[in-house]
Enzyme design. Structure first.
Site, short mmCIF file in Angstrom:
data_model
loop_
_atom_site.label_atom_id
_atom_site.label_comp_id
_atom_site.label_asym_id
_atom_site.label_seq_id
_atom_site.Cartn_x
_atom_site.Cartn_y
_atom_site.Cartn_z
N ASP A 260 0.82 -1.21 0.00
CA ASP A 260 0.00 0.00 0.00
C ASP A 260 0.85 1.26 0.00
OD1 ASP A 260 -1.89 -2.07 0.67
OD2 ASP A 260 -3.25 -0.48 1.28
N GLU B 179 -6.66 4.55 -0.66
CA GLU B 179 -6.31 5.16 0.62
C GLU B 179 -5.86 6.60 0.39
OE1 GLU B 179 -4.87 1.52 3.49
OE2 GLU B 179 -3.35 2.80 2.60
N SER C 151 -5.40 5.42 5.10
CA SER C 151 -4.36 4.53 5.61
C SER C 151 -4.47 4.46 7.13
CB SER C 151 -2.98 5.07 5.23
OG SER C 151 -1.97 4.45 5.99
#
Length: 554
Positions: free
Chosen positions: A78, A442, A468
């Site tokens: 991510d 995110e 996040s």
């Protein structure tokens, strides 16, 4: 055994020949076949070392009389996907992970699984697969990385993200920025704060699907290797006792997970993942349950990004077992739930005590009497929205201000860095939900930009996307219904007044019903952002965030 389908009797001789061709002996073939699902790769810091974990798990299986057979699972970092089109894929990859494990495990008739994830979507994806397949399974994660240090202060991934804002604001030089970048992530493991990866690894432990300390034992330690060996050994016990994931992941187990999530102020992404895992187990987790549990759960740990402590501090203080033991002093934990140890939660945590009350507060002296996450509703989010209340400045808990509307994350980040956002503004980023994004990106880049520019006590951010686990500030995500599903967020205009009341759990747009109806009639739904490939198929099937962004069968 389930694997008898691929190895037993004369009719399976052709199948056995394929095993022989790989070098398996008849003795190995005759033993239970245990899939070792290894998400190791060389693009995720939390996964780069998972071969060591897999090797240890295989040794555990061998020591206890099984035959370990390794196969891979994909994973996306991510952090590396953050802030560009790549972030459309991580949440969508959760479904790919679950589907691929289902396909391989069912196609080869494995008797049980040892699941080895470590980071954001990989952990819930594997738990979803375990619940769906419902064969004996155990999770052993790769463990958190250590915190970095600079000038005597602990650093985490969020430190460098926020420092970009200070660089853009002229407070940090490029050389200082690079020095922090080199120190923030000192080694392998999931990022060192209570971000999504570590939140989910801790909750895996609470659900009963991982061993005690699965969430906090550091990645680069012998303790983590021992956990993996024990996991390999225990999968054989689960097989003998016929204990399956749905025996473990009951409604009470999910309630325990939500309770601990609130006590440790886990990532808002847990509100996506727990319902999705429960869905695969045939259990419905409504957002109202999260809020009800939050209202009665004291907030006991302040880990980064909410506080100064990191995962290594939590582990030293007794880890999740000690936190659960502390919560059980007020009967907030169901102790009767069974776990992969073969023992109950109560038996697992009976001797766990808090070793440092500076890290885990006493139950009678919490940071707050309510949990770290909050579910907000109102005309802007009738199906709910999520905020990490513990990471919001007191000044922003109740706030009203004018909307500044953007149709993508990139537009918003550009406006923040170019100082187009004023104190008091409420930034609205829409068409970033599961369907509209697609993939529900995110929003760490805009929230960190807000912090870096010194606006986190003056500016709020609302989105139908998500945040996040490293996010802090008045960041309200998961607004449902999302814009692409006809949610009110899609017709907000610049200058509209929005009212935020986090303690009161309210999120409202101050526009008359007549004006709303007028705008709805004039609204033109935009074209999908992605029209080909996996994301296009995903967008057609995915539900809104309030249901866990699961895929519709029909």
């Amino acid at each position: 055994m389930k694997s008898d389908n691929v190895k037993k009797g004369p009719v399976a001789a052709p199948l056995r020949s394929l095993f022989y061709g790989m070098g398996y002996t008849r003795s190995e073939i005759d033993k239970p076949l245990i899939g070792i699902v290894n998400a190791q790769n060389e693009i995720i810091p939390g996964h780069v070392h998972l071969d060591r974990i897999a090797d240890a798990a295989k040794k555990g299986v061998l020591m206890s009389g099984g035959t370990p057979i390794e196969f891979p699972a994909i994973g996306i970092c991510d952090g590396i996907a953050m802030g560009h089109e790549g972030m459309k894929y991580p949440l969508a990859s959760r479904e790919l992970i679950a589907d691929s494990i289902e396909a391989v495990a069912s196609g080869h008739a494995f008797d049980g699984l040892v699941l080895i994830p470590n980071c954001d979507k990989i952990v819930p994806g594997m738990l979803m697969a375990a619940a769906r397949l419902n064969i004996p399974a155990i999770v052993v994660s790769g463990g958190p990385m250590r915190a970095g240090f600079e000038n005597g202060e602990a650093l985490s991934f969020t430190s460098i993200i926020e420092k970009v804002g200070t660089y853009q604001n002229g407070q940090t030089t490029e050389e200082e920025l690079e020095e922090t970048a080199m120190r923030a992530c000192p080694g392998c493991g999931s990022c060192s704060g209570m971000f999504t990866a570590n939140s989910m690894n801790c909750l895996t432990e609470v659900l009963g699907m991982g061993l005690p300390f699965n969430g906090s034992a550091l990645a680069d330690t012998g303790e983590r290797i021992r956990l993996a060996k024990m996991a390999g050994m225990l999968i054989m016990e689960l097989l003998k006792k016929d204990i399956k994931p749905r025996d473990i992941m009951t409604l009470n187990a999910f309630k325990n997970a939500i309770t601990v999530d609130m006590a440790m102020a886990g990532s808002t992404n847990t509100v996506l993942h727990l319902p999705a895992i429960a869905h695969e187990a045939g259990i419905s987790l409504d957002l109202s349950l999260f809020d009800a549990i939050s209202n009665k759960t004291p907030y006991l740990t302040k880990l980064s990004p909410s506080g100064k402590h990191h995962m290594e501090d939590l582990h030293r203080a007794g880890g999740i077992p000690a936190l659960m033991n502390e919560l059980s002093k007020k009967d907030l934990i169901n102790k009767d739930c069974i776990t992969v140890t073969g023992l109950t939660v109560g038996e697992n945590i009976a001797s766990a005590t808090v070793q440092d009350y500076n890290v885990i507060q006493p139950i009678d002296k919490p940071y707050r009497n309510k949990g770290g996450l909050a579910i907000l509703r109102g005309n802007l989010a009738p199906d709910g929205s999520v905020v990490k209340e513990s990471a919001v400045a007191d000044e922003m808990l109740v706030h009203s201000g004018p909307a500044v509307v953007f149709n993508s994350e990139e537009e918003a980040v550009d406006a923040i860095f170019n100082k187009k956002i004023k104190k008091g503004d409420i930034i609205v980023i829409r068409y970033e939900g599961p369907k509209g994004g697609p993939g529900m990106r995110e929003m760490l880049s805009p929230t960190s930009a807000i912090v870096g520019m010194g606006l986190d006590k003056d500016v709020a951010l609302l989105t139908d996307g998500r945040f996040s686990g490293a996010t802090r500030g008045a960041a309200i995500g998961h607004i449902s219904p999302e814009a692409m599903e006809g949610g009110l967020i899609g017709i907000i205009q610049n200058g509209d007044i929005i009212h935020i009341d986090i303690p009161g759990r309210k999120l409202n747009l101050d526009v008359s019903e007549e004006e709303i109806e007028k705008r709805r009639k004039a609204y033109v739904k935009p074209e999908p952002k992605v029209k080909t490939g996996y994301l296009a198929r995903y967008a057609k099937l995915v539900t809104s965030a309030n249901t866990g962004a699961v895929l519709k069968i029909d």
